[in-house]
Design an enzyme around this catalytic site. Structure first.
Site, short mmCIF file in Angstrom:
data_model
loop_
_atom_site.label_atom_id
_atom_site.label_comp_id
_atom_site.label_asym_id
_atom_site.label_seq_id
_atom_site.Cartn_x
_atom_site.Cartn_y
_atom_site.Cartn_z
N HIS A 197 0.80 -1.24 0.00
CA HIS A 197 0.00 0.00 0.00
C HIS A 197 0.82 1.28 0.00
CE1 HIS A 197 0.00 1.37 4.37
NE2 HIS A 197 0.49 0.16 4.52
N CYS A 320 1.47 9.27 14.68
CA CYS A 320 0.04 9.50 14.84
C CYS A 320 -0.65 8.15 14.76
CB CYS A 320 -0.42 10.39 13.70
SG CYS A 320 -2.10 10.93 13.89
N1 PLP Z 1 8.08 0.28 8.01
C1 PLP Z 1 7.95 1.57 7.64
C2 PLP Z 1 9.18 2.40 7.45
C3 PLP Z 1 6.69 2.12 7.45
O1 PLP Z 1 6.56 3.41 7.09
C4 PLP Z 1 5.55 1.29 7.66
C5 PLP Z 1 4.18 1.85 7.54
O2 PLP Z 1 3.93 2.97 7.93
C6 PLP Z 1 5.73 -0.05 8.02
C7 PLP Z 1 7.01 -0.51 8.19
C8 PLP Z 1 4.56 -0.98 8.22
O3 PLP Z 1 3.93 -1.26 6.99
P1 PLP Z 1 2.49 -1.99 6.93
O4 PLP Z 1 1.48 -0.91 6.98
O5 PLP Z 1 2.45 -2.74 5.63
O6 PLP Z 1 2.42 -2.91 8.09
#
Ligand code: PLP
Length: 385
Positions: A197, A320
């Site tokens: 996403h 947030c």
């Molecule tokens: N790692 C980073 C750097 C992110 O920005 C995010 C989501 O904000 C994630 C991991 C987690 O991703 P997911 O929403 O697919 O669990």
């Protein structure tokens, strides 16, 4: 009144890439279970296989080394909870890394970052030495790009240091994938994780790449899917959409340093209308779509709400969740906490603006003008939790 909405929060999640929706909808008609041997099952399996290759190609890996699961958070947990003796993380990692690292039962060391947000390499060397060198199974977690500031870590350098010390490297490539080219072999990492996403696919699908020869244990077992690594019938349509998004962007990627002229011009204009404003991590290499700006004396929450009312979606630089702004461990790690020396906390006033493929120059220009009015009219510093 202008009723347009302008979305400048791509690092939180992105809209679907053009073309991805059609692939998703088409894949919904392919309703077979990928584990079934009949024609319907084989058709579904073929969609998953195609997506695996598309995702692997995006990060320079082989399809056989990529596994799908329910999110990048799940994929990161899978690697971190794989029975390491010691897990080393940067202080600025995402919570999806920090929380499992603290809770997985391994010794956990935190490596600091500089005021620019870059890994402190001498701290890393010290943590590796404390971890005991090659005698222990050590995992070092380092993000390619930070979600709040866009700061890019020197992954290849970190990986070389870790290799020398006998430690393996997990790269959280969630923010870099789809924004800049990223190749697991060039980076020299052992595991990499990405999320659909953030790059124009659906929510609820992640992927983990593991260097050939490395094995992981399932967090969710039963069913034997994903070669036994992730039990549960696959979300075929969302996986197909992930693959499509990966393929579409693979041909459009910038290399490090590309696309920065838009960011530079944007930040110059932004600082001109923001008295005392500080662009966080400005001297470090950063994602070309991310600007995190702190405005002394203004509460981020108030700015986010003011901008939302004016039609612009951005985030507070501070983390947030559940609609509530709390302190940012990333900005704190960079020393942005009590920067002003007057009791005001710069990190509580940071706003993240992150743009993407639907953003036009006109959107950014209109943002500057609305920002200028919002900053001028908002008042009052408010402490966040
Ligand atoms: N790692 C980073 C750097 C992110 O920005 C995010 C989501 O904000 C994630 C991991 C987690 O991703 P997911 O929403 O697919 O669990």
């Amino acid at each position: 009144m202008d009723s347009r909405r302008t979305y400048l929060d791509y690092n939180a999640t992105s809209p679907l890439r053009p073309g991805v929706r059609d692939v998703f909808v088409d894949a919904l008609s392919c309703f077979g279970n990928p584990s079934s041997v009949h024609t319907e099952g084989r058709q579904a399996r073929a969609l998953v296989a195609k997506a695996r290759k598309q995702v692997a190609d995006l990060i320079g890996g082989q399809a056989s080394d990529v596994s799908f699961c329910g999110s990048a958070t799940e994929a990161l947990n899978m690697v971190i909870r794989a029975g390491w003796d010691c897990v080393i993380t940067l202080a600025s990692e995402h919570a999806a890394v920090l929380e499992p690292a603290k809770g997985c039962g391994a010794d956990h060391y935190t490596v600091g970052v500089t005021p620019d947000g870059l890994v402190d390499l001498s701290d890393l060397a010290a943590a590796l030495a404390r971890a005991g060198g090659s005698g222990l199974r050590t995992l070092v977690c380092v993000q390619a790009a930070n979600n709040e500031t866009g700061v890019l870590q020197p992954i290849d350098e970190v990986a070389a240091i870790c290799r020398e010390a006998g430690a393996l490297v997990l790269c959280d490539a969630v923010q870099v994938a789809g924004k800049l080219s990223f190749d697991v072999t060039d980076a020299g990492v052992d595991f990499a994780v990405i999320s659909a996403h953030k790059l124009g696919g659906m929510k609820g699908v992640g992927a983990v790449w593991a260097r050939p020869g490395l094995t992981l244990a399932p967090l969710v077992s039963g069913g034997g899917q994903e070669k036994g690594l992730r039990g549960g019938t696959e979300n075929v349509a969302a996986i197909a959409a992930f693959g499509a998004a990966a393929e579409i962007i693979a041909g459009l990627l910038e290399t490090k340093g590309g696309g920065c002229h838009v960011q530079e011009a944007f930040e110059t204009s932004l600082l001109e209308v923001t008295p005392g404003g500080v662009v966080v991590g400005q001297r470090a290499p950063r994602l070309p779509n991310t600007t995190c700006i702190a405005v002394p004396g203004r509460a981020a929450e108030t700015l986010v709400i003011g901008l939302d009312l004016a039609g612009f979606a951005v985030s507070a630089g501070a983390a947030c969740s559940s609609g509530k702004v709390s302190r940012s461990h990333v900005l704190d790690a960079m020393g942005l906490g009590k920067e002003l020396g007057s009791g005001e906390e710069l990190s509580a006033s940071a706003i993240r603006i992150s743009w993407g493929w639907e953003t036009t120059q006109d959107d950014l220009d209109r943002f500057i003008s609305v920002w200028s009015q919002t900053v001028t009219s908002s008042k009052g510093y408010r402490q966040v939790a």
